[in-house]
Design a protein around this motif. Structure first.
Motif, PDB file in Angstrom:
ATOM      1  N   SER A 281      36.206  27.222  44.453  1.00  0.00           N
ATOM      2  CA  SER A 281      36.473  27.247  43.020  1.00  0.00           C
ATOM      3  C   SER A 281      37.862  27.801  42.761  1.00  0.00           C
ATOM      4  O   SER A 281      38.335  28.678  43.465  1.00  0.00           O
ATOM      5  N   GLU A 282      38.518  27.267  41.733  1.00  0.00           N
ATOM      6  CA  GLU A 282      39.847  27.752  41.390  1.00  0.00           C
ATOM      7  C   GLU A 282      39.799  29.135  40.766  1.00  0.00           C
ATOM      8  O   GLU A 282      40.799  29.831  40.699  1.00  0.00           O
ATOM      9  N   LYS A 283      38.624  29.538  40.273  1.00  0.00           N
ATOM     10  CA  LYS A 283      38.456  30.855  39.693  1.00  0.00           C
ATOM     11  C   LYS A 283      37.270  31.564  40.338  1.00  0.00           C
ATOM     12  O   LYS A 283      36.242  30.951  40.598  1.00  0.00           O
ATOM     13  N   GLU A 284      37.440  32.836  40.595  1.00  0.00           N
ATOM     14  CA  GLU A 284      36.362  33.632  41.148  1.00  0.00           C
ATOM     15  C   GLU A 284      36.350  34.970  40.426  1.00  0.00           C
ATOM     16  O   GLU A 284      37.394  35.599  40.231  1.00  0.00           O
ATOM     17  N   VAL A 285      35.178  35.394  39.990  1.00  0.00           N
ATOM     18  CA  VAL A 285      35.055  36.662  39.271  1.00  0.00           C
ATOM     19  C   VAL A 285      34.493  37.716  40.214  1.00  0.00           C
ATOM     20  O   VAL A 285      33.481  37.500  40.878  1.00  0.00           O
ATOM     21  N   LYS A 286      35.176  38.845  40.294  1.00  0.00           N
ATOM     22  CA  LYS A 286      34.726  39.959  41.118  1.00  0.00           C
ATOM     23  C   LYS A 286      34.268  41.093  40.216  1.00  0.00           C
ATOM     24  O   LYS A 286      34.996  41.527  39.328  1.00  0.00           O
ATOM     25  N   LEU A 287      33.036  41.560  40.435  1.00  0.00           N
ATOM     26  CA  LEU A 287      32.480  42.675  39.681  1.00  0.00           C
ATOM     27  C   LEU A 287      32.352  43.882  40.591  1.00  0.00           C
ATOM     28  O   LEU A 287      31.967  43.759  41.758  1.00  0.00           O
ATOM     29  N   MET A 288      32.672  45.049  40.054  1.00  0.00           N
ATOM     30  CA  MET A 288      32.589  46.284  40.825  1.00  0.00           C
ATOM     31  C   MET A 288      31.964  47.384  39.978  1.00  0.00           C
ATOM     32  O   MET A 288      32.192  47.434  38.759  1.00  0.00           O
TER      33      MET A 288
ATOM     34  N   GLU B 137      36.103  57.400  39.797  1.00  0.00           N
ATOM     35  CA  GLU B 137      36.752  56.225  40.391  1.00  0.00           C
ATOM     36  C   GLU B 137      37.399  55.353  39.316  1.00  0.00           C
ATOM     37  O   GLU B 137      38.513  54.845  39.508  1.00  0.00           O
ATOM     38  N   TYR B 138      36.690  55.178  38.202  1.00  0.00           N
ATOM     39  CA  TYR B 138      37.210  54.324  37.141  1.00  0.00           C
ATOM     40  C   TYR B 138      38.525  54.868  36.598  1.00  0.00           C
ATOM     41  O   TYR B 138      39.502  54.123  36.438  1.00  0.00           O
ATOM     42  N   PHE B 139      38.591  56.158  36.352  1.00  0.00           N
ATOM     43  CA  PHE B 139      39.801  56.714  35.755  1.00  0.00           C
ATOM     44  C   PHE B 139      40.926  56.906  36.773  1.00  0.00           C
ATOM     45  O   PHE B 139      42.103  56.903  36.397  1.00  0.00           O
TER      46      PHE B 139
END
Length: 202
Positions: A100-107, A113-115
């Motif tokens: 796929s030309e687009k791939e979504v990565k979720l974490m 960690e976020y900040f």
């Protein structure tokens, strides 16, 4: 900005009714988002105004890179799910051609960690602009101070942009609003499969 990108935002001035002085300034929400909140006439008027102010401050804080404010509105044990779209270059006669030309990565991150990552993002970007649309709001049936907010978010920065649904579980019962859950999902996801209040145990 340096890459010839520009944004137009309406500004909200908030006044102290007693002193008649300005107490804060923020970027205004879209008229549709405002209307969706105001139309919830079965909710207390104060809660609706707090929710409007909170979302205005939220999007403004990203634009102004206000790390201190954003850190203060997340609970210490907040669940944070972030995502980004990875663009693939399709090259004929290579292994990549069938991907796929687009791939979504979720974490999934905790608050620390976020900040830590947000600090790097703020330093690396000339600008960050967030706009909300297609909003949906629900109220907890077990806690009158807990609200679920789902918004279609358009995110633009100097090196990256995407469009997806943002779900925020926010507690309006304390001195200032507090986020317990913040989850991003791509806009290609079926609306019935997006995270919502009923998916969480409060």
């Amino acid at each position: 900005f340096r890459n010839n990108k520009s944004f137009n935002n309406e500004v909200v001035f908030r006044f102290d009714h007693t002193t008649k002085k300005i107490t804060s300034i923020a970027f205004r929400l879209s008229p549709t988002t405002e209307k969706n909140i105001i139309s919830k006439t079965n909710w207390p008027e104060e809660a609706r105004m707090v929710l409007i102010n909170f979302l205005e401050d939220y999007q403004t804080a990203y634009a102004l890179k206000r790390y201190d404010y954003l850190e203060s509105i997340y609970s210490e044990d907040a669940l944070i799910i972030v995502g980004h779209v990875v663009e693939r270059t399709v090259i004929e006669d290579r292994v990549q051609y069938n991907l796929s030309e687009k791939e979504v990565k979720l974490m999934q991150y905790d608050k620390y960690e976020y900040f830590k990552n947000l600090t790097r993002t703020f330093k690396s970007q000339d600008y960050i602009n967030i706009r909300f649309a297609d909003t949906e709001f629900t109220k907890s049936s077990t806690n009158e101070d807990i609200y679920g907010v789902r918004l279609l978010q358009e995110y633009h920065s100097s090196t990256y942009g995407d469009k997806g649904y943002l779900f925020i579980l926010v507690d309006l019962g304390s001195d200032s609003p507090l986020i317990h859950v913040r989850a991003w999902q791509p806009d290609e996801v079926d609306l019935n499969k997006l995270m919502q209040m009923k998916d969480l145990r409060i």
